[in-house]
Design an enzyme around this catalytic site. Structure first.
Site, PDB file in Angstrom:
ATOM      1  N   LYS A 140       0.812  -1.357  -0.104  1.00 58.70           N
ATOM      2  CA  LYS A 140       0.167  -0.053   0.028  1.00 58.70           C
ATOM      3  C   LYS A 140       1.096   1.252  -0.047  1.00 58.70           C
ATOM      4  CE  LYS A 140      -3.399   2.628   2.666  1.00 58.70           C
ATOM      5  NZ  LYS A 140      -4.434   2.363   3.627  1.00 58.70           N
ATOM      6  N   LYS A 165      -1.974  -1.409  -4.033  1.00 54.33           N
ATOM      7  CA  LYS A 165      -3.042  -0.359  -4.038  1.00 54.33           C
ATOM      8  C   LYS A 165      -2.136   1.036  -3.776  1.00 54.33           C
ATOM      9  CE  LYS A 165      -6.070   1.919  -0.335  1.00 54.33           C
ATOM     10  NZ  LYS A 165      -6.516   2.030   0.831  1.00 54.33           N
TER      11      LYS A 165
HETATM   12  C1  PBG Z   1      -7.305   3.281   5.655  1.00 54.02           C
HETATM   13  C2  PBG Z   1      -7.791   3.248   4.078  1.00 54.02           C
HETATM   14  C3  PBG Z   1      -7.473   4.370   2.962  1.00 54.02           C
HETATM   15  C4  PBG Z   1      -8.063   3.810   1.929  1.00 54.02           C
HETATM   16  C5  PBG Z   1      -8.698   2.587   2.281  1.00 54.02           C
HETATM   17  N1  PBG Z   1      -8.216   2.199   3.592  1.00 54.02           N
HETATM   18  C6  PBG Z   1      -6.885   5.662   3.100  1.00 54.02           C
HETATM   19  C7  PBG Z   1      -5.451   6.086   3.611  1.00 54.02           C
HETATM   20  O1  PBG Z   1      -4.646   5.280   3.695  1.00 54.02           O
HETATM   21  O2  PBG Z   1      -5.414   7.108   3.829  1.00 54.02           O
HETATM   22  C8  PBG Z   1      -8.011   4.460   0.330  1.00 54.02           C
HETATM   23  C9  PBG Z   1      -9.079   3.822  -0.481  1.00 54.02           C
HETATM   24  C10 PBG Z   1      -9.371   4.799  -1.507  1.00 54.02           C
HETATM   25  O3  PBG Z   1      -8.686   5.959  -1.763  1.00 54.02           O
HETATM   26  O4  PBG Z   1     -10.294   4.295  -2.125  1.00 54.02           O
HETATM   27  N2  PBG Z   1      -6.043   3.101   5.834  1.00 54.02           N
END
Ligand code: PBG
Length: 328
Positions: free
Chosen positions: A197, A250
């Protein structure tokens, strides 16, 4: 053989044949629809940066889930917007937490009980500071955060979550959560780890939707540097060793190379998160008449599948599933 014996266009003249030799096909089975649940009743707050998406109270979330079922999509990923936040995200671990209530409601309604419910596990929606864990000396403290993540996971599994998806990027959390789930008898509950991520600008609209933007600093000390792919392989490898059943990359669109590499190297089930900013860009360009929205949507989803993703988490899920219904 070269031209004129070989003519690659020969396989392109007829649409039946084009479909026969298509190397990639999308199905509603591939999609997971993310949904946002908030407190109250009858609440439906439009998320302005993500047209067609809403913060929904539990009652209306169940109604939305009925539409998900009707579209042919079979799985949802739940995010909670709690009525109040705290320092360490303990509110996410409460028996009557917002997502826990939502899961029970979905599982109680005969029309939605067969939806496969994935619960996101993270603290950023639940902490006053908006970071993904407990703050010590101005930074997220890894090992303390594991404790709340473990509690949150068990609580969500108790509420009936079919799968747990940790998105916090703390070191060691997959192993920790696996152990906690097993200790509480949830050895059948799979973990889909947000393994690679990235610290991404593409999460902007989501942070409006989930009210989870960090109040100071950024997430660069825990989420990955967009420049790296060897590190992604290490993250994925560690998560697999800790017991992840599915690994995730992601965002998706700017990281198709990472999806491809992870699939090639590990042959594990791979999920890709087509995140909020990727969705919003398509919708904004479509609204301006600059692109053919549905066409670009299908092309993007196909590219994510082609890169190697088995599962695509996308705000386009229902719309894409409807289009697939009308294709042969
Ligand atoms: C929480 C999380 C995030 C997303 C999914 N889970 C945001 C972040 O890390 O700030 C992003 C999902 C999206 O942008 O559609 N940690």
């Amino acid at each position: 053989m070269n031209f004129p014996v070989t003519r690659l266009r020969r396989l392109r003249y007829n649409s039946v044949l084009r479909d026969m030799v298509s190397e990639t096909s999308l199905s509603a089975n591939d999609f997971v629809m993310p949904l946002f649940v908030c407190s109250g009743t009858g609440v439906s707050n439009p998320i302005h940066s993500m047209p067609g998406n809403y913060q929904l109270s539990v009652d209306l979330l169940v109604e939305e889930c009925k539409k998900v079922v009707a579209s042919g999509v079979r799985s949802v990923l739940l995010f909670g917007i709690p009525p109040h936040k705290d320092e360490d995200g303990s509110v996410a671990c409460e028996h009557n937490g917002i997502v826990q209530q939502a899961i029970r409601a979905i599982k109680q309604d005969p029309a939605t009980k067969d939806l496969y419910v994935i619960a996101d596990v993270c603290n950023c929606e639940y902490t006053v500071h908006g970071h993904c864990g407990t703050i010590v000396d101005g930074d997220v403290e890894n090992d303390l955060t594991l404790v709340t993540l473990g509690k949150q996971s068990v609580s969500l599994a108790e509420a009936g979550a079919d799968m747990i998806a940790p998105s916090d990027m703390m070191d060691g959390r997959v192993g920790f959560i696996r152990e906690e789930l097993d200790k509480h008898g949830f050895y059948k509950t799979p973990i889909m780890a947000y393994s690679a991520k990235y610290a991404s600008g593409f999460y902007g609209p989501f942070r409006e939707a989930a009210e989870s933007a960090p109040k100071f600093g950024n997430r660069a000390t825990y989420q990955m540097n967009p420049a790296n792919t060897n590190e992604a392989v290490r993250e994925v490898e560690l998560d697999i060793m800790e017991g992840a059943d599915i690994v995730m990359v992601k965002p998706a669109l700017s990281y198709l190379d990472v999806i491809h590499r992870v699939k090639q190297e590990f042959g594990m089930p791979v999920a890709a998160y087509n995140v909020s900013g990727e969705f919003s860009m398509v919708k904004a360009a479509e609204a301006n008449g600059w692109i053919d929205g549905p066409r670009v949507m299908m092309e993007i989803l196909t590219s994510i599948k082609r890169a190697g993703a088995d599962i695509i988490i996308t705000y386009h899920a229902m719309e894409a599933a409807e289009i697939l219904k009308n294709r042969r």
